[in-house]
Design an enzyme around this catalytic site. Sequence first.
Site, PDB file in Angstrom:
ATOM      1  N   ARG A  21       1.344   5.548  18.981  1.00 25.38           N
ATOM      2  CA  ARG A  21       0.987   4.106  19.673  1.00 25.38           C
ATOM      3  C   ARG A  21       2.381   3.760  20.638  1.00 25.38           C
ATOM      4  O   ARG A  21       2.034   3.267  21.498  1.00 25.38           O
ATOM      5  CB  ARG A  21       1.070   3.012  18.576  1.00 25.38           C
ATOM      6  CG  ARG A  21       1.176   1.734  18.806  1.00 25.38           C
ATOM      7  CD  ARG A  21       1.257   0.617  17.905  1.00 25.38           C
ATOM      8  NE  ARG A  21       2.353   0.975  16.809  1.00 25.38           N
ATOM      9  CZ  ARG A  21       3.788   0.495  17.227  1.00 25.38           C
ATOM     10  NH1 ARG A  21       3.840  -0.172  18.304  1.00 25.38           N
ATOM     11  NH2 ARG A  21       4.771   0.848  16.610  1.00 25.38           N
ATOM     12  N   HIS A  51      23.331   0.970   6.899  1.00 22.53           N
ATOM     13  CA  HIS A  51      23.659  -0.370   7.301  1.00 22.53           C
ATOM     14  C   HIS A  51      23.228  -1.288   6.133  1.00 22.53           C
ATOM     15  O   HIS A  51      21.804  -1.774   6.098  1.00 22.53           O
ATOM     16  CB  HIS A  51      23.212  -0.819   8.393  1.00 22.53           C
ATOM     17  CG  HIS A  51      24.002  -2.150   8.949  1.00 22.53           C
ATOM     18  ND1 HIS A  51      23.342  -3.513   9.172  1.00 22.53           N
ATOM     19  CD2 HIS A  51      25.149  -2.517   9.204  1.00 22.53           C
ATOM     20  CE1 HIS A  51      24.067  -4.379   9.658  1.00 22.53           C
ATOM     21  NE2 HIS A  51      25.399  -3.776   9.416  1.00 22.53           N
ATOM     22  N   ARG A 126      -2.578  -1.893 -15.332  1.00 18.06           N
ATOM     23  CA  ARG A 126      -2.745  -0.855 -14.284  1.00 18.06           C
ATOM     24  C   ARG A 126      -2.918  -1.562 -12.733  1.00 18.06           C
ATOM     25  O   ARG A 126      -3.278  -1.155 -11.896  1.00 18.06           O
ATOM     26  CB  ARG A 126      -3.932   0.206 -14.531  1.00 18.06           C
ATOM     27  CG  ARG A 126      -3.703   0.869 -15.641  1.00 18.06           C
ATOM     28  CD  ARG A 126      -4.513   2.107 -15.893  1.00 18.06           C
ATOM     29  NE  ARG A 126      -5.760   1.650 -16.265  1.00 18.06           N
ATOM     30  CZ  ARG A 126      -6.137   1.639 -17.495  1.00 18.06           C
ATOM     31  NH1 ARG A 126      -5.283   1.964 -18.402  1.00 18.06           N
ATOM     32  NH2 ARG A 126      -7.525   1.197 -17.568  1.00 18.06           N
ATOM     33  N   CYS A 146       4.028  -1.014   7.705  1.00 14.39           N
ATOM     34  CA  CYS A 146       4.240   0.466   7.517  1.00 14.39           C
ATOM     35  C   CYS A 146       4.403   0.732   5.947  1.00 14.39           C
ATOM     36  O   CYS A 146       3.696   1.506   5.441  1.00 14.39           O
ATOM     37  CB  CYS A 146       5.518   0.904   8.312  1.00 14.39           C
ATOM     38  SG  CYS A 146       5.396   0.798   9.993  1.00 14.39           S
ATOM     39  N   ARG A 166       2.283   4.020   4.864  1.00 19.70           N
ATOM     40  CA  ARG A 166       1.216   4.620   5.674  1.00 19.70           C
ATOM     41  C   ARG A 166       1.740   5.321   6.885  1.00 19.70           C
ATOM     42  O   ARG A 166       1.074   6.385   7.345  1.00 19.70           O
ATOM     43  CB  ARG A 166       0.145   3.645   6.170  1.00 19.70           C
ATOM     44  CG  ARG A 166       0.845   2.598   7.145  1.00 19.70           C
ATOM     45  CD  ARG A 166      -0.121   1.739   8.077  1.00 19.70           C
ATOM     46  NE  ARG A 166       0.776   0.863   8.915  1.00 19.70           N
ATOM     47  CZ  ARG A 166       1.007   1.322  10.252  1.00 19.70           C
ATOM     48  NH1 ARG A 166       0.725   2.351  10.676  1.00 19.70           N
ATOM     49  NH2 ARG A 166       1.749   0.234  10.794  1.00 19.70           N
ATOM     50  N   SER A 167       2.825   4.790   7.374  1.00 20.01           N
ATOM     51  CA  SER A 167       3.521   5.491   8.499  1.00 20.01           C
ATOM     52  C   SER A 167       4.957   5.206   8.247  1.00 20.01           C
ATOM     53  O   SER A 167       5.722   4.279   8.139  1.00 20.01           O
ATOM     54  CB  SER A 167       3.181   4.600   9.893  1.00 20.01           C
ATOM     55  OG  SER A 167       3.857   5.135  11.014  1.00 20.01           O
TER      56      SER A 167
END
Length: 264
Positions: A21, A51, A126, A146, A166-167
Amino acid sequence: MRVYLDLMQKILDEGTVKSDRTGTGTVSLFGHQMRFNLAQGFPLVTTKKCHLRSIIHELLWFLNGDTNTAYLKEQGVSIWDEWADENGDLGPVYGAQWRSWPAADGAVIDQIQRAVDDIKHNPDSRRIIVSAWNVGELDKMALAPCHAFFQFYVADGKLSCQLYQRSCDVFLGLPFNIASYALLTHMMAQQCDLEVGDFVWTGGDVHLYSNHMEQTALQLSREPRPLPQLAIKRKPDSIFDYRFEDFEILGYDPHPGIKAPVAI
């Protein structure tokens, strides 16, 4: 944190060159998992300095349900500045979804409070899950989540957490994400009178940006040092009442920091 370096090397050895992207370009793998026993040390990367101030304040900001960068700016934290509008607003990002998920009937769901209640009163459930991936509001967010979905698990008096991301920007983002969710697991365990178990990190599109390759090589040349320990100095009345001063990282002896550009 040898497993973190192993992931970097695996991406370099086995990854696929992909577009993305941001237009930067990545080397990417799909699907990877790491497990950290939180009783054996706080999983903070030592092959570069992280940091801590940003990690802690960002988590407190999430837990407050905040989606404006004003608080972060007051604390000297700039990690969200690139995505905020001129007023510092980010839309309904993590804090909004964690604390005030809009239900279809008009109700607002506090997923964090519900998770605390379930851990205390229904620990074998669960369904102790928090999701930031609200499909109906993605277009309103400055940045889609993310680290999208996490689940708590109680066994033998210990609290574990698994995150699905996911990313993942492995060089810049992943050290923050691991430390942030490890810290959250410690906080939730303290609030629920449990010991800490494991933090399990599961990644989807796990990548190194093409403009982080020199920095990655430098980090891979360094030897990991012993993990630090986390000390929480008091037990607040609720998960939402922690302050920055409540946390101390003991024995953190990292290699020097490594700067790298953020892909916007």
